[in-house]
Every structure is written in C-alpha cells, then in structure tokens.
Design a protein around this motif. Structure first.
Motif, PDB file in Angstrom:
ATOM      1  N   ILE A  78       6.129 -14.938  -0.012  1.00  0.00           N
ATOM      2  CA  ILE A  78       5.418 -13.757  -0.505  1.00  0.00           C
ATOM      3  C   ILE A  78       4.743 -14.072  -1.836  1.00  0.00           C
ATOM      4  O   ILE A  78       3.571 -13.736  -2.053  1.00  0.00           O
ATOM      5  N   VAL A  79       5.476 -14.726  -2.736  1.00  0.00           N
ATOM      6  CA  VAL A  79       4.936 -15.102  -4.046  1.00  0.00           C
ATOM      7  C   VAL A  79       3.715 -15.996  -3.871  1.00  0.00           C
ATOM      8  O   VAL A  79       2.682 -15.806  -4.526  1.00  0.00           O
ATOM      9  N   SER A  80       3.812 -16.952  -2.969  1.00  0.00           N
ATOM     10  CA  SER A  80       2.704 -17.876  -2.720  1.00  0.00           C
ATOM     11  C   SER A  80       1.478 -17.136  -2.174  1.00  0.00           C
ATOM     12  O   SER A  80       0.353 -17.346  -2.629  1.00  0.00           O
ATOM     13  N   ALA A  81       1.697 -16.259  -1.208  1.00  0.00           N
ATOM     14  CA  ALA A  81       0.590 -15.522  -0.597  1.00  0.00           C
ATOM     15  C   ALA A  81      -0.070 -14.567  -1.592  1.00  0.00           C
ATOM     16  O   ALA A  81      -1.295 -14.420  -1.607  1.00  0.00           O
ATOM     17  N   ALA A  82       0.742 -13.916  -2.426  1.00  0.00           N
ATOM     18  CA  ALA A  82       0.214 -12.922  -3.368  1.00  0.00           C
ATOM     19  C   ALA A  82      -0.284 -13.549  -4.670  1.00  0.00           C
ATOM     20  O   ALA A  82      -1.001 -12.911  -5.433  1.00  0.00           O
ATOM     21  N   ASN A  83       0.147 -14.780  -4.925  1.00  0.00           N
ATOM     22  CA  ASN A  83      -0.176 -15.469  -6.173  1.00  0.00           C
ATOM     23  C   ASN A  83       0.279 -14.662  -7.390  1.00  0.00           C
ATOM     24  O   ASN A  83      -0.410 -14.574  -8.396  1.00  0.00           O
ATOM     25  N   MET A  84       1.453 -14.042  -7.235  1.00  0.00           N
ATOM     26  CA  MET A  84       2.083 -13.331  -8.341  1.00  0.00           C
ATOM     27  C   MET A  84       3.583 -13.260  -8.065  1.00  0.00           C
ATOM     28  O   MET A  84       4.009 -13.428  -6.926  1.00  0.00           O
ATOM     29  N   SER A  85       4.361 -13.038  -9.099  1.00  0.00           N
ATOM     30  CA  SER A  85       5.812 -12.977  -8.943  1.00  0.00           C
ATOM     31  C   SER A  85       6.219 -11.685  -8.223  1.00  0.00           C
ATOM     32  O   SER A  85       5.444 -10.721  -8.156  1.00  0.00           O
ATOM     33  N   ILE A  86       7.434 -11.680  -7.715  1.00  0.00           N
ATOM     34  CA  ILE A  86       7.949 -10.478  -7.064  1.00  0.00           C
ATOM     35  C   ILE A  86       7.996  -9.323  -8.061  1.00  0.00           C
ATOM     36  O   ILE A  86       7.630  -8.196  -7.734  1.00  0.00           O
ATOM     37  N   ALA A  87       8.411  -9.625  -9.289  1.00  0.00           N
ATOM     38  CA  ALA A  87       8.444  -8.578 -10.320  1.00  0.00           C
ATOM     39  C   ALA A  87       7.046  -7.997 -10.532  1.00  0.00           C
ATOM     40  O   ALA A  87       6.891  -6.779 -10.669  1.00  0.00           O
ATOM     41  N   GLU A  88       6.018  -8.848 -10.535  1.00  0.00           N
ATOM     42  CA  GLU A  88       4.641  -8.368 -10.707  1.00  0.00           C
ATOM     43  C   GLU A  88       4.194  -7.528  -9.504  1.00  0.00           C
ATOM     44  O   GLU A  88       3.498  -6.519  -9.673  1.00  0.00           O
ATOM     45  N   ILE A  89       4.591  -7.941  -8.299  1.00  0.00           N
ATOM     46  CA  ILE A  89       4.250  -7.170  -7.101  1.00  0.00           C
ATOM     47  C   ILE A  89       4.903  -5.788  -7.176  1.00  0.00           C
ATOM     48  O   ILE A  89       4.262  -4.768  -6.916  1.00  0.00           O
ATOM     49  N   PHE A  90       6.202  -5.771  -7.544  1.00  0.00           N
ATOM     50  CA  PHE A  90       6.908  -4.488  -7.687  1.00  0.00           C
ATOM     51  C   PHE A  90       6.178  -3.597  -8.684  1.00  0.00           C
ATOM     52  O   PHE A  90       5.970  -2.417  -8.437  1.00  0.00           O
ATOM     53  N   GLU A  91       5.804  -4.178  -9.821  1.00  0.00           N
ATOM     54  CA  GLU A  91       5.176  -3.397 -10.884  1.00  0.00           C
ATOM     55  C   GLU A  91       3.791  -2.898 -10.472  1.00  0.00           C
ATOM     56  O   GLU A  91       3.437  -1.743 -10.704  1.00  0.00           O
ATOM     57  N   ARG A  92       3.004  -3.763  -9.837  1.00  0.00           N
ATOM     58  CA  ARG A  92       1.631  -3.397  -9.487  1.00  0.00           C
ATOM     59  C   ARG A  92       1.538  -2.508  -8.249  1.00  0.00           C
ATOM     60  O   ARG A  92       0.799  -1.540  -8.215  1.00  0.00           O
ATOM     61  N   ASP A  93       2.308  -2.882  -7.198  1.00  0.00           N
ATOM     62  CA  ASP A  93       2.129  -2.233  -5.896  1.00  0.00           C
ATOM     63  C   ASP A  93       3.319  -1.402  -5.438  1.00  0.00           C
ATOM     64  O   ASP A  93       3.214  -0.672  -4.452  1.00  0.00           O
ATOM     65  N   GLY A  94       4.469  -1.552  -6.093  1.00  0.00           N
ATOM     66  CA  GLY A  94       5.655  -0.783  -5.741  1.00  0.00           C
ATOM     67  C   GLY A  94       6.528  -1.473  -4.707  1.00  0.00           C
ATOM     68  O   GLY A  94       6.121  -2.421  -4.022  1.00  0.00           O
ATOM     69  N   GLU A  95       7.753  -0.976  -4.607  1.00  0.00           N
ATOM     70  CA  GLU A  95       8.731  -1.597  -3.718  1.00  0.00           C
ATOM     71  C   GLU A  95       8.358  -1.432  -2.245  1.00  0.00           C
ATOM     72  O   GLU A  95       8.534  -2.350  -1.454  1.00  0.00           O
ATOM     73  N   SER A  96       7.813  -0.276  -1.851  1.00  0.00           N
ATOM     74  CA  SER A  96       7.502  -0.068  -0.429  1.00  0.00           C
ATOM     75  C   SER A  96       6.422  -1.043   0.037  1.00  0.00           C
ATOM     76  O   SER A  96       6.493  -1.568   1.159  1.00  0.00           O
ATOM     77  N   PHE A  97       5.423  -1.317  -0.802  1.00  0.00           N
ATOM     78  CA  PHE A  97       4.399  -2.306  -0.471  1.00  0.00           C
ATOM     79  C   PHE A  97       5.045  -3.677  -0.297  1.00  0.00           C
ATOM     80  O   PHE A  97       4.775  -4.389   0.677  1.00  0.00           O
ATOM     81  N   PHE A  98       5.914  -4.039  -1.245  1.00  0.00           N
ATOM     82  CA  PHE A  98       6.595  -5.328  -1.164  1.00  0.00           C
ATOM     83  C   PHE A  98       7.413  -5.431   0.124  1.00  0.00           C
ATOM     84  O   PHE A  98       7.373  -6.449   0.816  1.00  0.00           O
ATOM     85  N   ARG A  99       8.157  -4.385   0.466  1.00  0.00           N
ATOM     86  CA  ARG A  99       9.010  -4.416   1.666  1.00  0.00           C
ATOM     87  C   ARG A  99       8.171  -4.579   2.941  1.00  0.00           C
ATOM     88  O   ARG A  99       8.588  -5.257   3.882  1.00  0.00           O
ATOM     89  N   ALA A 100       6.999  -3.970   2.975  1.00  0.00           N
ATOM     90  CA  ALA A 100       6.122  -4.131   4.142  1.00  0.00           C
ATOM     91  C   ALA A 100       5.655  -5.584   4.266  1.00  0.00           C
ATOM     92  O   ALA A 100       5.650  -6.152   5.369  1.00  0.00           O
ATOM     93  N   ARG A 101       5.260  -6.195   3.147  1.00  0.00           N
ATOM     94  CA  ARG A 101       4.838  -7.607   3.179  1.00  0.00           C
ATOM     95  C   ARG A 101       6.022  -8.502   3.561  1.00  0.00           C
ATOM     96  O   ARG A 101       5.874  -9.468   4.303  1.00  0.00           O
ATOM     97  N   GLU A 102       7.193  -8.145   3.070  1.00  0.00           N
ATOM     98  CA  GLU A 102       8.396  -8.915   3.372  1.00  0.00           C
ATOM     99  C   GLU A 102       8.659  -8.930   4.883  1.00  0.00           C
ATOM    100  O   GLU A 102       8.950  -9.988   5.464  1.00  0.00           O
ATOM    101  N   SER A 103       8.545  -7.777   5.527  1.00  0.00           N
ATOM    102  CA  SER A 103       8.754  -7.700   6.976  1.00  0.00           C
ATOM    103  C   SER A 103       7.732  -8.547   7.726  1.00  0.00           C
ATOM    104  O   SER A 103       8.069  -9.228   8.694  1.00  0.00           O
ATOM    105  N   GLU A 104       6.485  -8.505   7.285  1.00  0.00           N
ATOM    106  CA  GLU A 104       5.434  -9.311   7.919  1.00  0.00           C
ATOM    107  C   GLU A 104       5.747 -10.801   7.800  1.00  0.00           C
ATOM    108  O   GLU A 104       5.596 -11.565   8.765  1.00  0.00           O
TER     109      GLU A 104
END
Length: 184
Positions: free
Chosen positions: A41-67
């Motif tokens: 996920i970090v590689s695909a997003a080119n940002m840390s998980i913490a940054e993804i959580f902060e920018r897009d929220g946990e639900s967005f992260f969980r959807a990408r995680e499932s994919e």
C-alpha cells in the motif's frame, strides 16, 4: 530442507505481534516470497500509512488494503503479512480463508506494548494515552483474531527464528497448506 507450500500463509494479529519479522523468517525457511500488504500500500500510494490515514481516513485505507490483499492472494503461494486491522473485515477473512490460510500470532498485551510503546509509526496509537488505546484495540480485536484458521502463541522468550519454526511446525499439521518435500 525442501518444503511444498500449497496455499498462501497470511499472518494476522495485533500490531507488534511479529507478523513482518516472523513472516520474513518463515518465507526464508520455506523458500517462498514474503509480501507485506502494508508495504504494498505504501509503495502504491507513495506515502506512509500514517499519511494515508491523515489525508484520506481509515475507511479509504481499509478499502485499499482489501484490494491489495485480494491481488496478493491471487499470486503464487507465499507468506503474506497483513496490517493489524486487516483481519477485522469480514470480506478479508473470507478471502483469506478461500485462497489461503490465516495464522494468528497470538501475543499478549504486555508483549505487544513492550514492542510498540517507543515507536511513532503506529497511527492508531497517536492518542493522549497510547497504552489505553492499545488495550482497547486488543480487547476489541482478540475475539476476531481467534477466528484465524491457526493460532501460534508468541512469547517474549522466543526469538524470531523460534516463532518461525513454531509456525512452520504448526502448518505441517495441515497437509493442504504445507508439506515436507521428498528430500526432507
């Protein structure tokens, strides 16, 4: 030793349970690839998980995680480490059960706290009282992690290699997942 891995081994459990470290050692032992859903996920997003959580929220992260988990389960059998929250989603548990085998690294709250308390890479623990937050997460998640196909108890006295060997030995009880090769 020659091993034959028939299904992807998906390590689940709390943050700090040892999924990445044990997963790397297990993959090396079994001579199969090691993959980490969080790293993907970090590689695909080119940002840390913490940054993804902060920018897009946990639900967005969980959807990408499932994919990502779905994509990784489609590949050759490997050892896959997942983030601590991945197994909470019913659809992830069902995907893992259908295409692989879930192995919970069952670590006590005290052991987990000793491993994560001095790290700032855990976005869910960025609270006023991180121990209390961790305890609440642990209490909420323990019953879900107990749904894993296999559970291996972690202990502070076990090295990474000890835990890897314990997981491999447990997996051998499932010939649909792991077998020793002809030269073993």
């Amino acid at each position: 030793m020659n091993w034959k891995l028939h299904k992807t081994v998906v390590l689940v459990g709390m943050m700090g349970a040892g999924k990445t470290a044990v997963g790397k050692a297990l993959a090396a032992t079994l001579d199969v690839p090691f993959l980490d859903s969080d790293a993907e996920i970090v590689s695909a997003a080119n940002m840390s998980i913490a940054e993804i959580f902060e920018r897009d929220g946990e639900s967005f992260f969980r959807a990408r995680e499932s994919e990502v988990i779905a994509r990784l389960l489609e590949g050759q059998p490997c050892v896959l480490s997942t983030g601590g929250g991945a197994f909470l989603a019913k659809r992830n548990r069902e995907m893992i059960s259908t295409h692989g085998v879930s192995v919970c690294l069952d670590a006590s709250l005290e052991l987990i706290w000793s491993r994560v308390r001095n790290k700032d890479t855990r976005p869910l623990l960025r609270t006023a009282n991180p121990y209390e937050t961790l305890r609440d997460l642990y209490d909420t998640r323990a019953g879900i992690y107990a749904m894993a196909d296999i559970s291996v108890e972690a202990d502070a006295k076990y090295s990474i290699e000890d835990m890897s060997a314990r997981v491999a030995k447990t997996l051998l009880s499932r010939p649909d997942v792991l077998e020793r090769g002809d030269d073993a």
